[in-house]
Design an enzyme around this catalytic site. Structure first.
Site, mmCIF file in Angstrom:
data_model
loop_
_atom_site.group_PDB
_atom_site.id
_atom_site.type_symbol
_atom_site.label_atom_id
_atom_site.label_comp_id
_atom_site.label_asym_id
_atom_site.label_seq_id
_atom_site.Cartn_x
_atom_site.Cartn_y
_atom_site.Cartn_z
ATOM 1 C CE LYS A 1 0.238 9.044 -4.613
ATOM 2 N NZ LYS A 1 0.501 9.367 -6.046
ATOM 3 C CE1 TYR B 1 -1.747 10.443 -9.663
ATOM 4 C CE2 TYR B 1 -2.339 8.766 -11.268
ATOM 5 C CZ TYR B 1 -1.966 9.118 -9.991
ATOM 6 O OH TYR B 1 -1.819 8.171 -9.050
ATOM 7 C CE1 TYR C 1 3.166 8.003 -1.857
ATOM 8 C CE2 TYR C 1 5.270 7.210 -2.696
ATOM 9 C CZ TYR C 1 3.970 7.621 -2.920
ATOM 10 O OH TYR C 1 3.467 7.653 -4.201
ATOM 11 C CB SER D 1 -1.739 6.505 -6.540
ATOM 12 O OG SER D 1 -0.418 6.896 -6.747
ATOM 13 C CB VAL E 1 1.204 2.526 -11.064
ATOM 14 C CG1 VAL E 1 1.470 3.894 -11.612
ATOM 15 C CG2 VAL E 1 1.814 2.322 -9.715
HETATM 16 N N1 GLN Z 1 3.930 3.835 -5.248
HETATM 17 C C1 GLN Z 1 3.736 4.457 -6.518
HETATM 18 C C2 GLN Z 1 4.744 5.569 -6.717
HETATM 19 O O1 GLN Z 1 4.990 6.349 -5.840
HETATM 20 C C3 GLN Z 1 2.364 5.024 -6.587
HETATM 21 C C4 GLN Z 1 2.117 5.742 -7.869
HETATM 22 C C5 GLN Z 1 0.764 5.520 -8.398
HETATM 23 O O2 GLN Z 1 0.068 4.594 -8.046
HETATM 24 N N2 GLN Z 1 0.383 6.334 -9.361
HETATM 25 O O3 GLN Z 1 5.323 5.686 -7.769
#
Ligand code: GLN
Length: 612
Positions: free
Chosen positions: A67, A241, A189, A64, A259
């Site tokens: 992003k 988050y 993505y 993430s 994550v």
């Molecule tokens: N690729 C992961 C997902 O879409 C990214 C989520 C994350 O890092 N929080 O679930």
């Protein structure tokens, strides 16, 4: 060599490595295979230094954290308005993989949660799939300063199991938030989340965001400076988050987590911290990385609202025209005028960065001084930075003041110096800068002094010099003068001619009959060699005469500032003359000593004034 930050990171690494809670993410099967003990830390600064500890060079997928960078790219390509149609900037308070959309606007809440990131991924530029992938990679490479590689296994693993993200994409298709084939958008993505980075890479990528978009290691631009604050804002409000509020309260730095166990936290304008440690908590944030960020922020007081500049130090000192004088050598008559009129010139030595608060303070004082003076010089020599607010306020102040004459003058402001943007802004708003901006304090003072002198002596002092009045020849009888005249060699030289050169053996000295010449030398400054004017000489004044005391090489350059007429005297001829008329040499030496004593006094007074 290790410094205090390296030592601190080493100790911090040892400290957080003992934390045993949490487990690596397992909903993407490939991520569960990682060694949970891995732990790496890196800090990159905006001047390109990187401090590291632990497993800082271990690759992990960016997840993430990507992003934030893709959001910046989308803004740069499509502009704010277009991107805002597709994704909001509201913290959702939901988990990263929440399937909810903002019910009012039907948009994903923000680009840091999966829904918003999938919508943003659709905005990656490119005519076809290939071009979009290439642009994504090129964007990452600019931020990291090297090409990042795709972790195929993680990408395929997520593509095979990412059904929740599929649900989000299809829901957004039905809400009209994405337009292209969802599987194609998802593919991009999943890829963007699966590029390998190290803690060091991430720290450099973050430092790029807080360095107005320029990678501090490569020096190349990765993102338009205009959009860096947008990215940092959503990182602060939404990057962690449903932990974002608590994070802003405790750590107070824009950040983004992933994550796979990475957290990137940035210190605006200064540096970025990246930590990698796979075990995560229920919010999807790395447990050790969270602890480390808290420790770093606490140890160095980095919370955004704990550090701020102090606008009260903006004025370094104040002087008037009696305490500080230009380097132009003045006649006694002119000195007298300047002594009387001195307080009509005021000088404010400004220091530190100029921004809303400090400029407000500066201008309040400047206004008071301007009310008492004819000329107010704002000497910006010690100012390192002027932001947009400072530029606007200074230009407005100047425009205001112009109504009552050309009072306000900026000194030490150059078109290509550290305050180039202020110079450009003033040029744009004020037009002609010739009476408003000078590249040195000396030139500004000289300009003000000339104007004060011109009020009393409109034609200026001594256009053509009378040899009998020369300071160097003071006290000589008519016979002696006639003898000196006989050995003088008249010379004319155009402006810009080097009349005497530093280091060269002196064989003559000169007296200026018309025009002016400056004595200058190159001095080393932190930003390179700079030509400094030590004094400016006019009609009736001499240079090179100190060779009469002991000879030796010249100690500075003398350059004609305008077309000049000179009288040259050869040392050998003067000595020959002195053999017959010894009083000539005695008189000349006495005049030179008197002159040196006077200059020393002026210099001491100036040094004393600058001690403040
Ligand atoms: N690729 C992961 C997902 O879409 C990214 C989520 C994350 O890092 N929080 O679930």
């Amino acid at each position: 060599m290790d410094g205090p930050i390296d030592d601190f990171l080493k100790a911090l690494h040892a400290e957080i490595s003992t934390i045993g809670e949490g487990a690596p993410a397992s909903y993407i099967p490939e991520l569960a295979k990682v060694d949970p003990k891995l732990c790496g830390i890196a800090i990159a600064t905006v001047d390109g230094a990187v401090h590291v500890a632990g497993d800082w060079d271990r690759a992990f997928t960016i997840q993430s954290i990507s992003k934030a960078f893709v959001y910046g790219h989308a803004l740069e390509v499509h502009g704010r308005d277009r991107v805002l149609e597709q994704v909001g900037v509201e913290p959702s308070g939901d988990s990263f993989n929440s399937i909810a959309l903002d019910t009012v606007n039907k948009r994903p809440f923000n680009p840091m949660v999966n829904s918003g990131a999938i919508a943003t991924a659709e905005l990656i530029e490119g005519a076809d799939v290939e071009e979009r992938r290439a642009n994504l990679e090129a964007m990452f490479a600019r931020f990291a300063g090297r090409a990042l590689t795709l972790d195929e296994a993680t990408y395929l693993s997520e593509k095979a199991t990412g059904h929740r993200n599929r649900a989000i994409a299809w829901m957004m298709l039905s809400a009209g938030m994405i337009e292209r084939e969802p599987e194609e958008v998802l593919d991009l993505y999943f890829r963007q989340c699966s590029y390998n980075v190290t803690a060091r890479d991430l720290a450099i990528m973050g430092a790029t965001l807080v360095n107005d978009g320029v990678n501090p290691v490569t020096g190349k631009r990765a993102l338009d400076a205009e959009y860096c604050p947008d990215v940092l804002t959503v990182m602060l409000s939404c990057g962690m988050y449903n932990y974002a509020g608590q994070w802003a309260y405790e750590v107070g730095l824009p950040a983004k987590s992933g994550v796979s166990g990475g957290i990137l936290a940035v210190i605006p304008g200064q540096a970025a911290v990246a930590i990698f440690s796979p075990p995560i908590d229920a919010n999807g944030n790395s447990i050790r990385a969270l602890a480390a960020c808290k420790r770093i922020a606490e140890r160095f007081g980095l919370h955004m609202f704990r550090t701020h500049p102090d606008p009260r130090t903006v004025i370094r000192y104040e002087l008037d025209g009696r305490q500080v004088r230009s380097k132009r050598t003045r006649s006694l008559r002119e000195l007298e005028i300047l002594f009387r009129a001195g307080p009509r010139i005021r000088l404010l030595a400004v220091q530190d960065a100029l921004y809303f608060g400090s400029v407000d303070r500066l201008l309040r004082r400047a206004k008071d001084l301007a009310a008492e003076a004819d000329y107010l010089i704002l000497d910006l020599r010690r100012v390192s930075h002027a932001d947009a607010a400072a530029r606007t306020l200074l230009a407005e102040f100047h425009t205001d003041m112009r109504r009552s004459g050309d009072k306000v003058i900026f000194a030490n402001l150059e078109a290509d110096g550290p305050l180039a943007s202020l110079h450009a802004h003033l040029a744009e708003t004020l037009g002609d800068l010739s009476r408003a901006v000078f590249d040195s304090r000396d030139r500004a003072l000289e300009y003000c002094e000339d104007r004060l002198i011109a009020e009393v002596l409109p034609g200026g002092e001594m256009q053509t010099a009378n040899v009998a009045e020369f300071e160097l020849f003071r006290g000589l009888g008519a016979d002696d003068l006639a003898c000196l005249k006989a050995i003088a060699e008249p010379l004319s030289r155009p402006a810009g001619t080097v009349l005497a050169r530093e280091g060269e053996e002196a064989a003559r000295f000169f007296v200026i009959m018309r025009g002016s010449a400056s004595v200058c030398a190159e001095v080393a400054t932190p930003t390179g060699l700079k030509t400094v004017r030590f004094s400016v000489l006019g009609p009736g004044q001499s240079f090179g005469e100190r060779a009469l005391i002991g000879g030796g090489p010249r100690v500075a350059d003398v350059v004609a500032e305008s077309d000049v007429e000179l009288l040259g005297f050869s040392l050998a001829a003067v000595e020959e003359l002195a053999a017959q008329r010894p009083t000539i040499l005695i008189r000349l030496l006495a005049n030179i000593s008197g002159e040196l004593a006077e200059r020393l006094q002026v210099a001491s007074a100036e040094i004393r004034a600058l001690e403040m």
